[in-house]
Design an enzyme around this catalytic site. Structure first.
Site, PDB file in Angstrom:
ATOM      1  N   ASP A 299      43.791  58.147  24.316  1.00 28.42           N
ATOM      2  CA  ASP A 299      43.030  56.902  24.280  1.00 28.42           C
ATOM      3  C   ASP A 299      42.601  56.663  22.838  1.00 28.42           C
ATOM      4  O   ASP A 299      42.496  57.599  22.048  1.00 28.42           O
ATOM      5  CB  ASP A 299      41.800  57.009  25.193  1.00 28.42           C
ATOM      6  CG  ASP A 299      41.074  55.684  25.389  1.00 28.42           C
ATOM      7  OD1 ASP A 299      41.627  54.628  25.030  1.00 28.42           O
ATOM      8  OD2 ASP A 299      39.939  55.713  25.920  1.00 28.42           O
ATOM      9  N   HIS A 300      42.377  55.411  22.519  1.00 29.17           N
ATOM     10  CA  HIS A 300      41.872  55.061  21.194  1.00 29.17           C
ATOM     11  C   HIS A 300      40.343  55.065  21.232  1.00 29.17           C
ATOM     12  O   HIS A 300      39.737  54.251  21.925  1.00 29.17           O
ATOM     13  CB  HIS A 300      42.371  53.680  20.772  1.00 29.17           C
ATOM     14  CG  HIS A 300      43.829  53.642  20.445  1.00 29.17           C
ATOM     15  ND1 HIS A 300      44.648  52.563  20.749  1.00 29.17           N
ATOM     16  CD2 HIS A 300      44.630  54.552  19.826  1.00 29.17           C
ATOM     17  CE1 HIS A 300      45.873  52.805  20.326  1.00 29.17           C
ATOM     18  NE2 HIS A 300      45.890  54.013  19.769  1.00 29.17           N
ATOM     19  N   PHE A 474      39.433  51.192  25.629  1.00 36.84           N
ATOM     20  CA  PHE A 474      40.086  50.794  26.880  1.00 36.84           C
ATOM     21  C   PHE A 474      41.611  50.897  26.835  1.00 36.84           C
ATOM     22  O   PHE A 474      42.312  50.070  27.397  1.00 36.84           O
ATOM     23  CB  PHE A 474      39.681  49.373  27.291  1.00 36.84           C
ATOM     24  CG  PHE A 474      38.240  49.028  27.038  1.00 36.84           C
ATOM     25  CD1 PHE A 474      37.212  49.872  27.447  1.00 36.84           C
ATOM     26  CD2 PHE A 474      37.895  47.866  26.387  1.00 36.84           C
ATOM     27  CE1 PHE A 474      35.877  49.554  27.214  1.00 36.84           C
ATOM     28  CE2 PHE A 474      36.562  47.532  26.141  1.00 36.84           C
ATOM     29  CZ  PHE A 474      35.555  48.382  26.562  1.00 36.84           C
ATOM     30  N   HIS A 475      42.142  51.951  26.176  1.00 40.78           N
ATOM     31  CA  HIS A 475      43.587  52.114  26.042  1.00 40.78           C
ATOM     32  C   HIS A 475      44.085  53.445  26.611  1.00 40.78           C
ATOM     33  O   HIS A 475      44.873  54.126  25.966  1.00 40.78           O
ATOM     34  CB  HIS A 475      43.992  52.039  24.567  1.00 40.78           C
ATOM     35  CG  HIS A 475      43.712  50.726  23.908  1.00 40.78           C
ATOM     36  ND1 HIS A 475      43.731  50.573  22.533  1.00 40.78           N
ATOM     37  CD2 HIS A 475      43.409  49.511  24.425  1.00 40.78           C
ATOM     38  CE1 HIS A 475      43.448  49.313  22.237  1.00 40.78           C
ATOM     39  NE2 HIS A 475      43.252  48.647  23.369  1.00 40.78           N
ATOM     40  N   PRO A 476      43.697  53.852  27.813  1.00 40.24           N
ATOM     41  CA  PRO A 476      44.209  55.127  28.327  1.00 40.24           C
ATOM     42  C   PRO A 476      45.693  55.036  28.653  1.00 40.24           C
ATOM     43  O   PRO A 476      46.157  54.078  29.269  1.00 40.24           O
ATOM     44  CB  PRO A 476      43.375  55.356  29.591  1.00 40.24           C
ATOM     45  CG  PRO A 476      42.978  53.982  30.036  1.00 40.24           C
ATOM     46  CD  PRO A 476      42.792  53.191  28.773  1.00 40.24           C
TER      47      PRO A 476
END
Length: 541
Positions: A299-300, A474-476
């Protein structure tokens, strides 16, 4: 005895999840009227106004009507904090509540996938699938197309404070560019957004709604997928819950999991596909040994420095003024312009944190606003936020089911800042934010560091501050990754088929072997476009 969707009803394709990937799959697989397609979505319909007005993310994130309200475990890298982990609970999934940023990533991202043995996943291979569905407002060229389902426009509002930030970034050595989507996103620019004339353009609006009139496509909302059933080495049915009742849908063809990087691993594990030791502890009989299920979470992590300013307007002071707030509403109602069309971030900048990186490994999201966290109110003073994230983290986490109950929040452990490399990049990213803000272009507005604060000077203190300020962007991705034939921990092959069982694929962000260098929604849509083409190619009649 489980009820079916209808007595004796069978489907050629059953898709679990109507998020960004699921909407694309439903459109493409149902285009042939001979294919009967069932799309199952655990959330509801997108019939709420805040799913369509762009600034609605402020009301949708953290709202159980639109967000699954997941939480992470306590993160040691974040000084023991737990994070909200938003995921869209609606047709269109997270594309109905996200930042609307159109970003492909870097060519090198995909070329690295190919070099890992994933034939057909290099930049030259995937670019045609980005182009296939693109509807860009610019004239078509070699890198952009028009006429597709995925609308891309330029933002309909500009803030002078953001223009000055771009000037400052240029003074700090970050060149201004026109387009982040050429394969090299280095530089600063306004983000392109998935909107049409000031309204959010979700995957449901772009891909699903044009297909809803097809008699061979059935869509069920409020249908929470529990597991798939297998017989003779092949998946044969999907078990789900609707209105508290267990249901079953029978597949005579393929079942495709498109529930996302958080939910798809859980469906696999409840189906007996995963790490046998974990499954047995939960009373689930192993069907396929797949130790990679739920692992490789990436994730980011965004670190959010905040700067007070004076003498220039931001959304904080604009929104606080009732007269200006009224003008915002009128501007949107009559022109579809103004602050209500805003994505959470309007200006981006990509830069290398240090010379050791060959391509940009930091992404800034500059926002003409500040708040403690998404879902909280704006601060009562003018300010901007210089969110910055490490694009290619080396930390790896996991997502596993905590109980066999599909309605239970999974055990989410991103494991942020768990490597020396990520900790060094976090400190360097805060230094880069200060470098940009210290430039002459912003000096007239007297920027004052509100968070973490000018008193934070040493690398050690900056790392603590990164843990205090860091949150998911919110980038899983990556929790059911594809891999080469000799990769024992890969869940999928390069055609997105689950190893060890026939008739089952995963087609969503969880398939990524490594996270892309930018926002992940449009790469997920590309994966679904390419996945649908693979499925149709293999099942031609």
């Amino acid at each position: 005895m489980l009820a079916g969707t209808a007595a004796g009803e069978e489907f050629d394709y059953i898709i679990a999840g109507a998020g960004s990937a699921g909407c694309v799959l439903a459109n493409r697989l149902s285009a042939d009227p001979r294919n009967r397609v069932l799309l199952l979505e655990g959330g509801g319909k997108d019939n709420w106004i805040w799913f369509h007005i762009p600034v609605g993310y402020l009301f949708a994130i953290g709202n159980p009507r639109s967000d699954w309200m997941f939480m992470t475990a306590a993160e040691s890298g974040l000084n023991g904090r737990r994070l909200a982990y938003p995921r869209g609970k609606v047709l269109g999934g997270s594309s109905a509540i996200n930042a609307m940023i159109y970003m492909r990533g870097q060519a090198r991202d995909y070329d690295n996938w190919r070099q890992q043995g994933l034939t057909g996943w290099g930049w030259d291979d995937v670019l045609p699938f980005f182009l296939k569905h693109e509807d860009h407002e610019n004239p078509p060229n070699a890198l952009h197309r028009s006429g597709g389902e995925w609308r891309v426009e330029h933002p309909r509002i500009h803030w002078p404070v953001l223009d000055r930030i771009r000037d400052a970034a240029e003074q700090a050595g970050i060149a201004k560019v026109d387009d982040f989507n050429t394969g090299d996103n280095s530089g600063s620019s306004y983000f392109q957004v998935n909107q049409r004339r000031g309204r959010r353009w979700s995957a449901a609006r772009g891909f699903l709604k044009p297909a809803l009139g097809r008699p061979n496509l059935k869509v069920e909302t409020g249908a929470l997928v529990d597991r798939v059933e297998c017989a003779d080495g092949r998946v044969c049915a999907v078990v789900y819950q609707r209105d508290g009742q267990p249901m079953k849908a029978v597949a005579r063809g393929e079942i495709i999991l498109a529930a996302g990087a958080v939910a798809s691993p859980g469906i696999l594990e409840r189906s007996g596909i995963g790490n046998p030791e974990l499954l047995q502890k939960l009373g689930i009989a192993p069907v396929v040994e797949a130790p990679g299920v739920g692992e490789n979470l990436q994730d980011h992590l965004q670190i959010r420095p905040i700067y007070k300013v004076s003498g220039i307007r931001t959304l904080n002071d604009t929104y606080a003024n009732l007269f200006r707030r009224g003008l915002m509403g009128l501007d949107y109602a009559f022109r579809r312009r103004g602050p209500l069309t805003m994505a959470p971030s309007q200006v981006g900048a990509f830069v290398r944190s240090s010379p050791e990186y060959e391509t940009a490994n930091l992404e800034f999201h500059f926002q003409p606003l500040s708040l403690d966290n998404w879902g909280a109110g704006l601060h009562p003073f003018p300010a901007f936020t210089a969110s910055v994230c490490n694009l290619r983290p080396t930390s790896r986490g996991s997502i596993h089911i905590a109980t066999p109950d599909a309605a239970t929040c999974p055990d989410i452990r991103p494991n942020y800042l768990s490597t020396d490399t990520d900790r060094r990049v976090a400190v360097d990213s805060l230094k880069w934010a200060r470098r940009i803000v210290s430039q002459q272009a912003l000096a007239p507005f007297k920027p004052e560091e509100y968070r973490p604060g000018a008193h934070v000077i040493s690398d050690e203190d900056m790392l603590v501050a990164a843990g205090d300020l860091g949150t998911t962007i919110f980038h899983p991705v990556g929790t059911a990754r594809m891999g080469a034939a000799n990769d024992q921990n890969a869940v999928l092959d390069e055609r997105l088929r689950v190893r060890g069982i026939d008739g089952l694929r995963v087609v969503d962000a969880s398939v990524m072997p490594a996270i892309t260098s930018g926002n992940t929604n449009s790469p997920t849509i590309m994966i679904a476009e390419k996945g649908a083409a693979m499925i149709l190619e293999e099942n031609r009649r």
